[in-house]
Scaffold this motif. Structure first.
Motif, PDB file in Angstrom:
ATOM      1  N   ARG A  64     -16.772   1.605 -13.390  1.00 39.63           N
ATOM      2  CA  ARG A  64     -18.176   1.787 -13.026  1.00 39.63           C
ATOM      3  C   ARG A  64     -18.291   2.800 -11.877  1.00 39.63           C
ATOM      4  NH1 ARG A  64     -19.614  -3.083 -10.770  1.00 39.63           N
ATOM      5  NH2 ARG A  64     -18.974  -4.081 -12.709  1.00 39.63           N
ATOM      6  N   LEU A  65     -17.426   2.652 -10.888  1.00 39.36           N
ATOM      7  CA  LEU A  65     -17.441   3.569  -9.746  1.00 39.36           C
ATOM      8  C   LEU A  65     -17.078   4.997 -10.187  1.00 39.36           C
ATOM      9  CD1 LEU A  65     -17.972   2.799  -6.752  1.00 39.36           C
ATOM     10  CD2 LEU A  65     -15.529   3.100  -6.380  1.00 39.36           C
ATOM     11  N   ARG A  66     -16.111   5.099 -11.077  1.00 37.48           N
ATOM     12  CA  ARG A  66     -15.713   6.409 -11.605  1.00 37.48           C
ATOM     13  C   ARG A  66     -16.933   7.116 -12.218  1.00 37.48           C
ATOM     14  NH1 ARG A  66     -12.361   5.786 -16.871  1.00 37.48           N
ATOM     15  NH2 ARG A  66     -14.466   5.196 -17.512  1.00 37.48           N
ATOM     16  N   ASP A  67     -17.723   6.366 -12.981  1.00 38.71           N
ATOM     17  CA  ASP A  67     -18.910   6.962 -13.603  1.00 38.71           C
ATOM     18  C   ASP A  67     -19.961   7.331 -12.549  1.00 38.71           C
ATOM     19  OD1 ASP A  67     -17.563   6.534 -15.934  1.00 38.71           O
ATOM     20  OD2 ASP A  67     -18.717   4.755 -16.539  1.00 38.71           O
ATOM     21  N   GLU A  68     -20.125   6.457 -11.560  1.00 40.35           N
ATOM     22  CA  GLU A  68     -21.113   6.710 -10.499  1.00 40.35           C
ATOM     23  C   GLU A  68     -20.797   7.964  -9.703  1.00 40.35           C
ATOM     24  OE1 GLU A  68     -21.756   3.613  -7.491  1.00 40.35           O
ATOM     25  OE2 GLU A  68     -22.053   2.223  -9.188  1.00 40.35           O
ATOM     26  N   PHE A  69     -19.505   8.180  -9.425  1.00 44.92           N
ATOM     27  CA  PHE A  69     -19.102   9.292  -8.554  1.00 44.92           C
ATOM     28  C   PHE A  69     -18.726  10.546  -9.342  1.00 44.92           C
ATOM     29  CE2 PHE A  69     -18.935   7.858  -4.138  1.00 44.92           C
ATOM     30  CZ  PHE A  69     -19.207   6.514  -4.295  1.00 44.92           C
ATOM     31  N   ALA A  70     -18.889  10.520 -10.648  1.00 50.82           N
ATOM     32  CA  ALA A  70     -18.495  11.674 -11.482  1.00 50.82           C
ATOM     33  C   ALA A  70     -19.173  12.934 -10.958  1.00 50.82           C
ATOM     34  CB  ALA A  70     -18.894  11.406 -12.928  1.00 50.82           C
ATOM     35  N   GLY A  71     -18.382  13.989 -10.810  1.00 54.15           N
ATOM     36  CA  GLY A  71     -18.918  15.253 -10.312  1.00 54.15           C
ATOM     37  C   GLY A  71     -18.807  15.388  -8.799  1.00 54.15           C
ATOM     38  N   THR A  72     -18.601  14.275  -8.110  1.00 52.39           N
ATOM     39  CA  THR A  72     -18.489  14.304  -6.638  1.00 52.39           C
ATOM     40  C   THR A  72     -17.055  14.001  -6.200  1.00 52.39           C
ATOM     41  OG1 THR A  72     -20.729  13.411  -6.561  1.00 52.39           O
ATOM     42  CG2 THR A  72     -19.481  13.399  -4.513  1.00 52.39           C
ATOM     43  N   LEU A  73     -16.529  12.921  -6.782  1.00 53.01           N
ATOM     44  CA  LEU A  73     -15.177  12.469  -6.441  1.00 53.01           C
ATOM     45  C   LEU A  73     -14.552  11.927  -7.728  1.00 53.01           C
ATOM     46  CD1 LEU A  73     -13.139  11.658  -4.073  1.00 53.01           C
ATOM     47  CD2 LEU A  73     -14.227   9.396  -4.180  1.00 53.01           C
ATOM     48  N   ALA A  74     -13.432  12.493  -8.121  1.00 57.50           N
ATOM     49  CA  ALA A  74     -12.735  11.952  -9.298  1.00 57.50           C
ATOM     50  C   ALA A  74     -12.062  10.642  -8.905  1.00 57.50           C
ATOM     51  CB  ALA A  74     -11.697  12.951  -9.806  1.00 57.50           C
ATOM     52  N   ILE A  75     -12.302   9.600  -9.670  1.00 51.89           N
ATOM     53  CA  ILE A  75     -11.742   8.286  -9.357  1.00 51.89           C
ATOM     54  C   ILE A  75     -10.817   7.843 -10.475  1.00 51.89           C
ATOM     55  CG2 ILE A  75     -12.348   5.830  -9.135  1.00 51.89           C
ATOM     56  CD1 ILE A  75     -14.664   6.671  -7.391  1.00 51.89           C
ATOM     57  N   TYR A  76      -9.627   7.381 -10.107  1.00 47.95           N
ATOM     58  CA  TYR A  76      -8.634   6.943 -11.089  1.00 47.95           C
ATOM     59  C   TYR A  76      -8.322   5.460 -10.912  1.00 47.95           C
ATOM     60  CZ  TYR A  76      -8.065  11.976 -11.457  1.00 47.95           C
ATOM     61  OH  TYR A  76      -8.304  13.318 -11.616  1.00 47.95           O
ATOM     62  N   HIS A  77      -7.973   4.870 -12.041  1.00 47.34           N
ATOM     63  CA  HIS A  77      -7.711   3.438 -12.118  1.00 47.34           C
ATOM     64  C   HIS A  77      -6.199   3.237 -12.187  1.00 47.34           C
ATOM     65  CE1 HIS A  77      -7.332  -0.157 -14.984  1.00 47.34           C
ATOM     66  NE2 HIS A  77      -7.777  -0.674 -13.863  1.00 47.34           N
ATOM     67  N   GLY A  78      -5.603   2.882 -11.043  1.00 46.98           N
ATOM     68  CA  GLY A  78      -4.153   2.751 -10.993  1.00 46.98           C
ATOM     69  C   GLY A  78      -3.707   1.361 -10.590  1.00 46.98           C
ATOM     70  N   ALA A  79      -2.404   1.214 -10.474  1.00 48.76           N
ATOM     71  CA  ALA A  79      -1.839  -0.055 -10.024  1.00 48.76           C
ATOM     72  C   ALA A  79      -0.573   0.236  -9.234  1.00 48.76           C
ATOM     73  CB  ALA A  79      -1.521  -0.954 -11.208  1.00 48.76           C
ATOM     74  N   GLU A  80      -0.297  -0.647  -8.274  1.00 52.83           N
ATOM     75  CA  GLU A  80       0.994  -0.618  -7.570  1.00 52.83           C
ATOM     76  C   GLU A  80       1.774  -1.823  -8.071  1.00 52.83           C
ATOM     77  OE1 GLU A  80       0.912  -0.876  -3.289  1.00 52.83           O
ATOM     78  OE2 GLU A  80       3.000  -0.193  -3.131  1.00 52.83           O
ATOM     79  N   TRP A  81       2.819  -1.551  -8.787  1.00 56.20           N
ATOM     80  CA  TRP A  81       3.496  -2.572  -9.564  1.00 56.20           C
ATOM     81  C   TRP A  81       4.901  -2.858  -9.030  1.00 56.20           C
ATOM     82  CZ3 TRP A  81       7.829  -2.120 -12.984  1.00 56.20           C
ATOM     83  CH2 TRP A  81       8.016  -3.216 -13.831  1.00 56.20           C
ATOM     84  N   ASP A  82       5.213  -4.143  -8.918  1.00 56.70           N
ATOM     85  CA  ASP A  82       6.553  -4.595  -8.521  1.00 56.70           C
ATOM     86  C   ASP A  82       7.393  -4.918  -9.748  1.00 56.70           C
ATOM     87  OD1 ASP A  82       5.415  -5.154  -5.714  1.00 56.70           O
ATOM     88  OD2 ASP A  82       7.472  -5.901  -5.583  1.00 56.70           O
ATOM     89  N   THR A  83       8.670  -4.714  -9.674  1.00 57.95           N
ATOM     90  CA  THR A  83       9.539  -5.025 -10.814  1.00 57.95           C
ATOM     91  C   THR A  83       9.484  -6.503 -11.200  1.00 57.95           C
ATOM     92  OG1 THR A  83      11.344  -5.172  -9.233  1.00 57.95           O
ATOM     93  CG2 THR A  83      11.247  -3.184 -10.569  1.00 57.95           C
ATOM     94  N   LEU A  84       9.150  -7.371 -10.246  1.00 59.93           N
ATOM     95  CA  LEU A  84       9.099  -8.805 -10.555  1.00 59.93           C
ATOM     96  C   LEU A  84       7.811  -9.209 -11.256  1.00 59.93           C
ATOM     97  CD1 LEU A  84      10.461 -10.310  -7.213  1.00 59.93           C
ATOM     98  CD2 LEU A  84      11.689  -9.997  -9.367  1.00 59.93           C
ATOM     99  N   SER A  85       6.827  -8.346 -11.264  1.00 58.45           N
ATOM    100  CA  SER A  85       5.522  -8.682 -11.831  1.00 58.45           C
ATOM    101  C   SER A  85       5.562  -8.638 -13.356  1.00 58.45           C
ATOM    102  CB  SER A  85       4.468  -7.696 -11.328  1.00 58.45           C
ATOM    103  OG  SER A  85       3.231  -7.964 -11.945  1.00 58.45           O
ATOM    104  N   LYS A  86       4.836  -9.568 -13.950  1.00 56.43           N
ATOM    105  CA  LYS A  86       4.735  -9.578 -15.413  1.00 56.43           C
ATOM    106  C   LYS A  86       3.450  -8.869 -15.877  1.00 56.43           C
ATOM    107  CE  LYS A  86       8.294 -12.434 -16.278  1.00 56.43           C
ATOM    108  NZ  LYS A  86       9.173 -11.889 -15.218  1.00 56.43           N
ATOM    109  N   PRO A  88       1.039  -6.435 -17.447  1.00 56.73           N
ATOM    110  CA  PRO A  88       1.179  -5.321 -18.390  1.00 56.73           C
ATOM    111  C   PRO A  88       0.648  -4.026 -17.770  1.00 56.73           C
ATOM    112  CG  PRO A  88       0.020  -7.193 -19.396  1.00 56.73           C
ATOM    113  CD  PRO A  88       0.105  -7.463 -17.929  1.00 56.73           C
ATOM    114  N   LEU A  89       1.311  -2.923 -18.075  1.00 57.83           N
ATOM    115  CA  LEU A  89       0.951  -1.649 -17.435  1.00 57.83           C
ATOM    116  C   LEU A  89       0.072  -0.767 -18.309  1.00 57.83           C
ATOM    117  CD1 LEU A  89       4.311  -0.839 -15.622  1.00 57.83           C
ATOM    118  CD2 LEU A  89       2.286  -2.038 -14.777  1.00 57.83           C
ATOM    119  N   ASP A  90      -0.232  -1.221 -19.510  1.00 55.04           N
ATOM    120  CA  ASP A  90      -1.122  -0.435 -20.366  1.00 55.04           C
ATOM    121  C   ASP A  90      -2.526  -0.441 -19.772  1.00 55.04           C
ATOM    122  OD1 ASP A  90       0.945  -0.038 -22.143  1.00 55.04           O
ATOM    123  OD2 ASP A  90       0.519  -1.904 -23.192  1.00 55.04           O
TER     124      ASP A  90
END
Ligand SMILES: [Zn+2]
Ligand SMILES: [Zn+2]
Length: 274
Positions: A64-86, A88-90
């Protein structure tokens, strides 16, 4: 000038501010793109991660934020992932692979919580051998080389967080160096992007970013791909120390950083004053 930060926390994990406040701060700091990298949930209760049940809402909020800020600030949906975490990264635009938790003898400990906890896990899990702890830690990093979805290697030597005051580790010891270089070589061969992470400086633990200058020079020799990120847990830190990190990168032999463009990582020259 570096105008992107891909390492950002918020109220959805252990950050202090809302997604929107982080985005507004990014614009004020002169950034043109911002990636949110929520801490993946762990197989045990963790105050610093998102809960599994909240992932769909997190995703919707970032989109939602990505759409709101389109054209002003590119927003990406990421994750910081630990090897112990189950987790899913898709479905994430990009993933930072980070190790916050060290494992030995069927037990585990956070590596970045407190100096007392660091002292304790070295004593109890590794019989007092900081070198053995470093070997276990970097072996976990090495395993990220095989995780295709992981694009960025987060704070490669986080375990040294308290070393400017407490000196738990000897980063010049042959065993520490060999373990770090072995993991580095595997990760460089897998074409991962290493971050220069200023997060421990903004929070007052260190005066220098991760990785150490010595490890950065090794990365420079290997022509590794790097990026600069703030590991921001507060709006005031969204581009913290970027000029200094860029200068350090140049000093360690780098001429470019790799920036995410929504599909992959592209090189951007540094040091040109632009
Ligand atoms: Zn982290
Ligand atoms: Zn982080």
């Amino acid at each position: 000038m570096i105008r992107q930060n891909l390492h950002t926390h918020s109220e959805w994990d252990d950050g202090a501010n809302t997604l929107e406040e982080m985005a507004q701060a990014a614009i004020s700091a002169g950034l043109t793109s911002l990636g949110f990298s929520v801490h993946s949930y762990m197989p045990f209760p963790s105050f610093w991660t998102i809960e599994e049940a909240r992932i769909p809402d997190y995703t919707r909020a970032v989109h939602r934020l990505r759409d709101e800020f389109a054209g002003t600030l590119a927003i990406y949906h990421g994750a910081e992932w630990d090897t112990l975490s189950k987790m899913p990264l898709d479905g994430y635009d990009y993933v930072i692979g980070s190790i916050h938790h060290i494992q030995a003898r069927g037990q585990g400990s956070c590596v970045d919580n407190t100096p007392e906890m660091t002292k304790q896990y070295i004593a109890e899990l590794f019989d007092g051998s900081a070198d053995a702890a470093a070997e276990a830690y970097f072996a976990q990093y090495e395993s990220l080389a095989k995780v295709e979805k992981v694009g960025i290697v987060g704070h490669f030597d986080l375990l040294t967080k308290f070393d400017e005051t407490d000196h738990f580790f000897d980063a010049d010891s042959p065993r520490f160096r060999a373990a770090a270089i072995r993991a580095m070589d595997a990760l460089v061969a897998a074409n991962k992007v290493f971050e220069i992470n200023t997060g421990a400086i903004s929070r007052g633990y260190r005066t220098m970013p991760y990785p150490s200058r010595a490890l950065l020079k090794e990365l420079g020799r290997r022509k590794a791909r790097i990026t600069v990120s703030a590991d921001a847990h507060a709006a005031s830190d969204v581009a913290f120390g970027f000029a200094e990190a860029e200068a350090l990168a140049i000093d360690c032999g780098f001429t470019e950083v790799w920036q995410f463009d929504g599909r992959g990582f592209v090189p951007t020259p540094i040091g040109g004053g632009g």
